[in-house]
Scaffold this motif. Structure first.
Motif, mmCIF file in Angstrom:
data_model
loop_
_atom_site.group_PDB
_atom_site.id
_atom_site.type_symbol
_atom_site.label_atom_id
_atom_site.label_comp_id
_atom_site.label_asym_id
_atom_site.label_seq_id
_atom_site.Cartn_x
_atom_site.Cartn_y
_atom_site.Cartn_z
ATOM 1 N N VAL A 79 0.922 -1.208 0.161
ATOM 2 C CA VAL A 79 0.071 0.054 -0.043
ATOM 3 C C VAL A 79 0.819 1.224 -0.003
ATOM 4 O O VAL A 79 1.609 1.374 0.829
ATOM 5 C CB VAL A 79 -0.920 -0.084 1.224
ATOM 6 N N LEU A 80 0.561 2.205 -1.052
ATOM 7 C CA LEU A 80 1.356 3.556 -1.011
ATOM 8 C C LEU A 80 0.537 4.681 -1.041
ATOM 9 O O LEU A 80 -0.891 4.298 -1.304
ATOM 10 C CB LEU A 80 1.901 3.425 -2.423
ATOM 11 N N PRO A 81 0.920 5.828 -0.787
ATOM 12 C CA PRO A 81 0.236 7.035 -1.052
ATOM 13 C C PRO A 81 -0.207 6.996 -2.479
ATOM 14 O O PRO A 81 0.525 6.517 -3.429
ATOM 15 C CB PRO A 81 1.101 8.122 -0.680
ATOM 16 N N GLY A 82 -1.182 7.771 -2.599
ATOM 17 C CA GLY A 82 -1.572 8.019 -4.194
ATOM 18 C C GLY A 82 -0.379 8.567 -4.839
ATOM 19 O O GLY A 82 0.451 9.438 -4.381
ATOM 20 N N LEU A 83 -0.211 8.426 -6.076
ATOM 21 C CA LEU A 83 1.069 8.729 -6.721
ATOM 22 C C LEU A 83 0.662 10.152 -7.365
ATOM 23 O O LEU A 83 -0.481 10.440 -7.617
ATOM 24 C CB LEU A 83 1.380 7.812 -8.024
ATOM 25 N N GLY A 149 -2.733 4.370 -10.712
ATOM 26 C CA GLY A 149 -2.299 4.910 -9.411
ATOM 27 C C GLY A 149 -2.131 6.329 -9.265
ATOM 28 O O GLY A 149 -1.851 6.680 -7.959
ATOM 29 N N THR A 150 -2.252 7.184 -10.178
ATOM 30 C CA THR A 150 -1.965 8.575 -10.196
ATOM 31 C C THR A 150 -3.403 9.228 -9.768
ATOM 32 O O THR A 150 -4.361 9.119 -10.096
ATOM 33 C CB THR A 150 -1.939 9.072 -11.586
ATOM 34 N N THR A 151 -3.369 9.842 -8.557
ATOM 35 C CA THR A 151 -4.613 10.340 -7.952
ATOM 36 C C THR A 151 -4.490 12.009 -7.808
ATOM 37 O O THR A 151 -5.297 12.669 -7.378
ATOM 38 C CB THR A 151 -4.666 10.208 -6.317
ATOM 39 N N THR A 152 -3.261 12.512 -8.194
ATOM 40 C CA THR A 152 -3.036 13.950 -8.260
ATOM 41 C C THR A 152 -2.070 14.299 -9.290
ATOM 42 O O THR A 152 -1.251 13.618 -9.512
ATOM 43 C CB THR A 152 -2.478 14.562 -6.858
ATOM 44 N N ALA A 153 -2.323 15.306 -10.119
ATOM 45 C CA ALA A 153 -1.747 15.637 -11.130
ATOM 46 C C ALA A 153 -1.578 17.267 -11.602
ATOM 47 O O ALA A 153 -2.513 17.611 -11.344
ATOM 48 C CB ALA A 153 -2.052 14.920 -12.362
ATOM 49 N N GLU A 154 -0.613 17.670 -12.165
ATOM 50 C CA GLU A 154 -0.505 19.122 -12.699
ATOM 51 C C GLU A 154 -0.908 18.830 -14.010
ATOM 52 O O GLU A 154 -0.629 17.802 -14.473
ATOM 53 C CB GLU A 154 1.028 19.411 -12.364
ATOM 54 N N GLN A 180 -14.112 14.243 -12.684
ATOM 55 C CA GLN A 180 -13.322 12.633 -12.294
ATOM 56 C C GLN A 180 -12.325 13.141 -11.163
ATOM 57 O O GLN A 180 -12.597 14.218 -10.554
ATOM 58 C CB GLN A 180 -12.686 12.365 -13.577
ATOM 59 N N PRO A 181 -12.275 11.818 -10.662
ATOM 60 C CA PRO A 181 -11.360 11.718 -9.366
ATOM 61 C C PRO A 181 -10.105 12.349 -9.152
ATOM 62 O O PRO A 181 -9.934 12.891 -7.830
ATOM 63 C CB PRO A 181 -11.306 10.390 -8.680
ATOM 64 N N VAL A 182 -9.398 12.413 -10.190
ATOM 65 C CA VAL A 182 -8.037 12.946 -9.810
ATOM 66 C C VAL A 182 -7.979 14.356 -9.634
ATOM 67 O O VAL A 182 -8.514 15.342 -10.337
ATOM 68 C CB VAL A 182 -7.073 12.452 -11.204
ATOM 69 N N ASP A 183 -7.281 14.910 -8.703
ATOM 70 C CA ASP A 183 -7.047 16.191 -8.185
ATOM 71 C C ASP A 183 -5.955 16.761 -9.229
ATOM 72 O O ASP A 183 -5.128 16.237 -9.734
ATOM 73 C CB ASP A 183 -6.527 16.557 -7.064
ATOM 74 N N LEU A 184 -6.419 17.866 -9.918
ATOM 75 C CA LEU A 184 -5.749 18.820 -11.142
ATOM 76 C C LEU A 184 -5.081 20.028 -10.418
ATOM 77 O O LEU A 184 -5.979 20.664 -9.926
ATOM 78 C CB LEU A 184 -6.508 18.829 -12.047
ATOM 79 N N VAL A 185 -3.787 20.359 -10.708
ATOM 80 C CA VAL A 185 -3.309 21.848 -10.617
ATOM 81 C C VAL A 185 -2.941 22.330 -11.590
ATOM 82 O O VAL A 185 -2.109 21.836 -12.338
ATOM 83 C CB VAL A 185 -2.107 21.381 -9.663
#
Length: 423
Positions: A79-83, A149-154, A180-185
């Motif tokens: 188990v890892l943090p979201g990538l 596995g990517t949960t946050t992305a620029e 959608q679920p992925v947080d975007l910056v």
């Protein structure tokens, strides 16, 4: 907290990799190998936030599991943090698979651009595309990223190169973040290339960026960062300094495409300007490495780009780490130089080509990547109070993720406490 009822519990993980303790500042040097590994680990979640982390027995003593609690048995899993992917060009139209043969034949990146291809090819397609077409493509790509596995992305603009088209791209990023679920910056990259209509007047395009485009983007609240492609034949160091200074004055944080193809002093400029990150750095100078090591600027390395461009030289990751620079990894997902949106693939390349150790790679795609986009207080590690972004991999150890390069080992993805992939 004793006995507090939880919404979700992940328990019995063979290895729980917390990467805890790096939220205040990015990890450097030997710290990058400190990943907070817990055997037989558990994570308890309430209201989308992490409530408790530790060995399974200890967490079970501190929380209450009710009938409505979702319990996931992660026996034999990692188990890892979201990538976190801190450098992508997510929004674009079309594709450029025809460039593959050109690269095989030895045609260089800047030569393709000079012929009117490369970035400018995608600019033509993106300008012609409607918003819904761009949104549909973005949703597809984000689904692929989330599944790996990517949960946050620029997400950058940069394929419009007019005010209207850059705004269109950034509005698409905002819409994608809501759908959608992925947080975007969001990052404004109007200085990605000189558009064809300014081919003979690049200074005029810089004037447009500084005097019209940046103020309009800021007024509309569409970007958090400003980025510039500082490169020979694109934007000079002086042009880049002018653009970034204006962006900073307007309240944007700074990023920089630096020293990708030639050593131009991009890393030094990034530190001088107080940039959050300097990205690429394939040809960073010794002085650039020293300055990065003494600064808060994160070095974001993009090995999939070098791989796809078939370059013989990769960014000097080992030297950066050994000198104390904070190193992160990203996909650079784009239609030309890196049509790769898989962080696990990037992780495998980083071990083999950048000579980064598996633990360093984990740090580089979690907490250090979060620092590279100003999100380390929220994501990038498994600690109480942070967003409950977790990835469960069908792997016996974290090293196995890089060992099985090219295989998607993701079993379950949890975003803000909700299962969004698997079950």
């Amino acid at each position: 907290m004793t006995g507090e009822k939880v919404d979700l519990l992940v328990r019995n993980a063979a290895e729980l990799v917390t990467v805890a303790g790096g939220s205040a500042r990015p990890r450097r040097g030997r710290e990058m190998a400190e990943i907070g590994l817990i055997e037989d680990g558990a994570v308890a979640v309430k209201d989308g936030r992490i409530l408790a982390v530790g060995r399974t027995a200890g967490v079970m003593e501190r929380v209450k599991v009710g009938e409505s609690t979702t319990v996931i048995d992660a026996s034999g899993k990692v188990v890892l943090p979201g990538l976190v992917d801190p450098h992508t060009h997510l929004v674009f139209a079309g594709s450029r698979e025809y460039e593959l043969e050109m690269k095989i034949e030895g045609v260089g990146y800047l030569e393709i651009l000079a012929r009117g291809g490369g970035i400018l090819d995608t600019v033509r397609a993106t300008r012609a595309a409607g918003r819904e077409d761009l949104i549909a493509a973005g949703l597809k790509y984000l689904g692929e990223m989330l599944a790996q596995g990517t949960t946050t992305a620029e997400a950058k603009s940069g394929y419009g190169l007019t005010l209207a088209d850059e705004v269109k791209m950034l509005e698409v990023v905002r819409e994608l973040a809501q759908r959608q679920p992925v947080d975007l910056v969001p990052t404004f990259l109007g200085a990605h290339a000189v558009p064809p209509e300014y081919r003979d007047d690049p200074g005029g395009y810089v004037d447009l960026l500084v005097e019209e485009m940046l103020p309009a983007v800021v007024r509309a609240g569409l970007a958090e960062f400003c980025d510039v492609f500082c490169e020979e034949g694109v934007f000079s160091v002086e042009q880049t300094r002018r653009i970034l200074a204006r962006a900073r004055d307007l309240g944007l944080k700074l990023k920089l495409h630096a020293d990708e193809i030639v050593s131009l002093g991009g890393a030094e400029l990034a530190v001088e300007m107080g940039a959050t990150s300097a990205d690429h750095l394939v040809h960073v100078s010794e002085e650039g490495i020293r300055r990065l090591a003494r600064s808060n600027t994160v070095a974001v390395l993009l090995p999939a780009t070098t791989f796809c461009l078939m370059g013989g030289q990769y960014a000097p990751a080992r030297e950066m780490i050994e000198q104390g620079a904070a190193v992160a990894l990203a996909s650079d997902f784009n239609p030309g130089s890196s049509p790769v949106n898989s962080l696990p693939a990037v992780m495998g390349i980083a071990c083999r080509q950048l000579k980064m150790k598996p633990a360093e790679v984990i740090t580089a795609v979690t907490i250090n990547a979060a620092h590279a986009i100003g999100r380390a207080a929220e994501v990038g590690s498994l600690e109480p109070g942070k967003k409950a972004d977790l990835v469960i991999f069908d792997a016996p150890s974290y090293r196995y993720l890089m060992y099985r390069f090219g295989t998607n080992l993701v079993q379950t993805v949890i975003k803000s406490g909700k299962i969004v992939v698997g079950g």
